[in-house]
Design a protein around this motif. Structure first.
Motif, PDB file in Angstrom:
ATOM      1  N   ILE A  46     -27.382  40.987   8.366  1.00  0.00           N
ATOM      2  CA  ILE A  46     -26.913  41.710   7.192  1.00  0.00           C
ATOM      3  C   ILE A  46     -26.038  42.886   7.602  1.00  0.00           C
ATOM      4  CG2 ILE A  46     -27.618  42.967   5.107  1.00  0.00           C
ATOM      5  CD1 ILE A  46     -30.270  41.421   5.205  1.00  0.00           C
ATOM      6  N   LEU A  47     -25.025  43.138   6.804  1.00  0.00           N
ATOM      7  CA  LEU A  47     -24.184  44.313   7.004  1.00  0.00           C
ATOM      8  C   LEU A  47     -24.006  45.022   5.670  1.00  0.00           C
ATOM      9  CD1 LEU A  47     -21.011  43.743   5.887  1.00  0.00           C
ATOM     10  CD2 LEU A  47     -21.083  42.196   7.829  1.00  0.00           C
ATOM     11  N   ILE A  48     -23.570  46.283   5.746  1.00  0.00           N
ATOM     12  CA  ILE A  48     -23.360  47.075   4.539  1.00  0.00           C
ATOM     13  C   ILE A  48     -22.072  47.875   4.704  1.00  0.00           C
ATOM     14  CG2 ILE A  48     -24.732  49.051   5.341  1.00  0.00           C
ATOM     15  CD1 ILE A  48     -25.789  49.322   2.435  1.00  0.00           C
ATOM     16  N   ARG A  49     -21.343  47.998   3.592  1.00  0.00           N
ATOM     17  CA  ARG A  49     -20.090  48.743   3.602  1.00  0.00           C
ATOM     18  C   ARG A  49     -19.818  49.272   2.200  1.00  0.00           C
ATOM     19  NH1 ARG A  49     -16.350  46.066   0.842  1.00  0.00           N
ATOM     20  NH2 ARG A  49     -16.423  43.803   0.674  1.00  0.00           N
ATOM     21  N   PRO A  50     -18.953  50.282   2.091  1.00  0.00           N
ATOM     22  CA  PRO A  50     -18.630  50.799   0.757  1.00  0.00           C
ATOM     23  C   PRO A  50     -17.744  49.830  -0.022  1.00  0.00           C
ATOM     24  CG  PRO A  50     -17.390  51.975   2.443  1.00  0.00           C
ATOM     25  CD  PRO A  50     -18.332  51.054   3.159  1.00  0.00           C
ATOM     26  N   ALA A  51     -17.852  49.881  -1.335  1.00  0.00           N
ATOM     27  CA  ALA A  51     -16.968  49.091  -2.196  1.00  0.00           C
ATOM     28  C   ALA A  51     -15.553  49.638  -2.048  1.00  0.00           C
ATOM     29  CB  ALA A  51     -17.430  49.173  -3.644  1.00  0.00           C
ATOM     30  N   ALA A  52     -14.564  48.746  -1.980  1.00  0.00           N
ATOM     31  CA  ALA A  52     -13.189  49.157  -1.680  1.00  0.00           C
ATOM     32  C   ALA A  52     -12.302  49.329  -2.901  1.00  0.00           C
ATOM     33  CB  ALA A  52     -12.563  48.144  -0.722  1.00  0.00           C
ATOM     34  N   SER A  53     -12.722  48.828  -4.067  1.00  0.00           N
ATOM     35  CA  SER A  53     -11.840  48.931  -5.236  1.00  0.00           C
ATOM     36  C   SER A  53     -12.620  48.725  -6.526  1.00  0.00           C
ATOM     37  CB  SER A  53     -10.722  47.888  -5.161  1.00  0.00           C
ATOM     38  OG  SER A  53     -11.240  46.587  -5.375  1.00  0.00           O
ATOM     39  N   CYS A  54     -11.970  49.075  -7.595  1.00  0.00           N
ATOM     40  CA  CYS A  54     -12.515  48.859  -8.931  1.00  0.00           C
ATOM     41  C   CYS A  54     -12.730  47.356  -9.157  1.00  0.00           C
ATOM     42  CB  CYS A  54     -11.525  49.436  -9.948  1.00  0.00           C
ATOM     43  SG  CYS A  54     -12.060  49.370 -11.639  1.00  0.00           S
ATOM     44  N   GLU A  56     -13.239  45.057  -6.981  1.00  0.00           N
ATOM     45  CA  GLU A  56     -14.348  44.559  -6.177  1.00  0.00           C
ATOM     46  C   GLU A  56     -15.690  44.837  -6.872  1.00  0.00           C
ATOM     47  OE1 GLU A  56     -15.267  44.094  -1.565  1.00  0.00           O
ATOM     48  OE2 GLU A  56     -15.001  46.188  -2.142  1.00  0.00           O
ATOM     49  N   LEU A  57     -15.814  45.999  -7.500  1.00  0.00           N
ATOM     50  CA  LEU A  57     -17.040  46.312  -8.245  1.00  0.00           C
ATOM     51  C   LEU A  57     -17.216  45.381  -9.440  1.00  0.00           C
ATOM     52  CD1 LEU A  57     -17.015  50.207  -8.205  1.00  0.00           C
ATOM     53  CD2 LEU A  57     -18.580  48.682  -6.995  1.00  0.00           C
ATOM     54  N   ALA A  72     -17.618  52.007 -11.806  1.00  0.00           N
ATOM     55  CA  ALA A  72     -16.368  52.295 -11.092  1.00  0.00           C
ATOM     56  C   ALA A  72     -15.900  53.733 -11.268  1.00  0.00           C
ATOM     57  CB  ALA A  72     -15.275  51.315 -11.524  1.00  0.00           C
ATOM     58  N   ASP A  73     -15.932  54.241 -12.484  1.00  0.00           N
ATOM     59  CA  ASP A  73     -15.441  55.599 -12.728  1.00  0.00           C
ATOM     60  C   ASP A  73     -16.314  56.634 -12.019  1.00  0.00           C
ATOM     61  OD1 ASP A  73     -13.508  57.322 -14.063  1.00  0.00           O
ATOM     62  OD2 ASP A  73     -15.216  57.996 -15.271  1.00  0.00           O
ATOM     63  N   ARG A  74     -17.626  56.487 -12.105  1.00  0.00           N
ATOM     64  CA  ARG A  74     -18.547  57.420 -11.438  1.00  0.00           C
ATOM     65  C   ARG A  74     -18.398  57.347  -9.926  1.00  0.00           C
ATOM     66  NH1 ARG A  74     -23.859  55.550 -14.339  1.00  0.00           N
ATOM     67  NH2 ARG A  74     -22.487  53.871 -14.958  1.00  0.00           N
ATOM     68  N   TYR A  75     -18.179  56.136  -9.424  1.00  0.00           N
ATOM     69  CA  TYR A  75     -17.966  55.938  -7.986  1.00  0.00           C
ATOM     70  C   TYR A  75     -16.669  56.616  -7.558  1.00  0.00           C
ATOM     71  CZ  TYR A  75     -17.221  53.250  -3.626  1.00  0.00           C
ATOM     72  OH  TYR A  75     -16.994  52.856  -2.334  1.00  0.00           O
ATOM     73  N   ALA A  76     -15.624  56.422  -8.319  1.00  0.00           N
ATOM     74  CA  ALA A  76     -14.323  57.017  -7.996  1.00  0.00           C
ATOM     75  C   ALA A  76     -14.391  58.542  -7.997  1.00  0.00           C
ATOM     76  CB  ALA A  76     -13.268  56.529  -8.977  1.00  0.00           C
ATOM     77  N   LYS A  77     -15.178  59.098  -8.913  1.00  0.00           N
ATOM     78  CA  LYS A  77     -15.298  60.560  -9.027  1.00  0.00           C
ATOM     79  C   LYS A  77     -16.240  61.155  -7.976  1.00  0.00           C
ATOM     80  CE  LYS A  77     -14.463  60.764 -14.004  1.00  0.00           C
ATOM     81  NZ  LYS A  77     -15.116  60.982 -15.321  1.00  0.00           N
ATOM     82  N   ILE A  82     -21.451  53.543  -3.984  1.00  0.00           N
ATOM     83  CA  ILE A  82     -21.812  52.139  -4.153  1.00  0.00           C
ATOM     84  C   ILE A  82     -21.520  51.405  -2.844  1.00  0.00           C
ATOM     85  CG2 ILE A  82     -21.429  50.011  -5.454  1.00  0.00           C
ATOM     86  CD1 ILE A  82     -22.630  52.246  -7.166  1.00  0.00           C
ATOM     87  N   LEU A  83     -22.548  50.767  -2.315  1.00  0.00           N
ATOM     88  CA  LEU A  83     -22.432  50.024  -1.061  1.00  0.00           C
ATOM     89  C   LEU A  83     -22.760  48.563  -1.308  1.00  0.00           C
ATOM     90  CD1 LEU A  83     -24.276  52.565   1.250  1.00  0.00           C
ATOM     91  CD2 LEU A  83     -21.844  52.425   0.752  1.00  0.00           C
ATOM     92  N   LEU A  84     -22.064  47.722  -0.573  1.00  0.00           N
ATOM     93  CA  LEU A  84     -22.218  46.278  -0.737  1.00  0.00           C
ATOM     94  C   LEU A  84     -22.922  45.698   0.475  1.00  0.00           C
ATOM     95  CD1 LEU A  84     -18.573  45.613  -1.977  1.00  0.00           C
ATOM     96  CD2 LEU A  84     -20.565  46.323  -3.315  1.00  0.00           C
TER      97      LEU A  84
END
Length: 143
Positions: A46-54, A56-57, A72-77, A82-84
């Motif tokens: 398993i791996l984990i990484r941040p979400a890269a775009s709206c 993608e979310l 998406a908006d809360r993540y952007a701000k 959010i991690l995947l």
């Protein structure tokens, strides 16, 4: 004077506004990615990484049938992170989604809000120990 099909014009205008809003959100997400790289981690399969775009979310939420696309908006701000989580052999296929606020895991959900399996829970524990646990300040620890 008026368009023939007003409802079509309204839908198209709404789509254009959403695209502009998504572009602004994507720019904010892109600006955050550098600081979110600290969360990248892999252990076992398993791996984990941040979400890269709206987008993608949104895709993550659709595929896993949960509401992460609305974050998406809360993540952007920067209000939440959010991690995947991904299987290392299929790094582009949604598996689990994790939300972190103020350095603590708020939730981790799979398909239809499924709770983590034992394997995923073990990974989360390893991730927490490696990336979220506060290390004692050695300068303040008495000898």
């Amino acid at each position: 004077l008026f368009p023939v099909d007003l409802s079509t014009v309204q839908r198209n205008t709404s789509k254009q506004r959403k695209l502009v809003a998504d572009e602004i959100t994507n720019r904010k997400i892109t600006a955050r990615l550098g600081s979110l790289q600290r969360y990248c981690f892999a252990s076992g399969a398993i791996l984990i990484r941040p979400a890269a775009s709206c987008q993608e979310l949104i895709n993550e939420g659709k595929k896993l049938e949960h509401c992460v696309g609305t974050y998406a908006d809360r993540y952007a701000k920067g209000e939440t992170d959010i991690l995947l989580l991904r299987n290392a052999e299929a790094p582009d296929v949604p598996f689990y989604t994790m939300e972190i606020k103020k350095g603590s895991i708020v939730q981790c959900r799979g398909k239809r809000n499924q709770q983590p399996t034992k394997e995923v829970a073990k990974f989360i524990e390893q991730f927490t120990n490696a990336k979220l646990s506060k290390q004692p300040d050695r300068a303040k620890v008495p000898a």
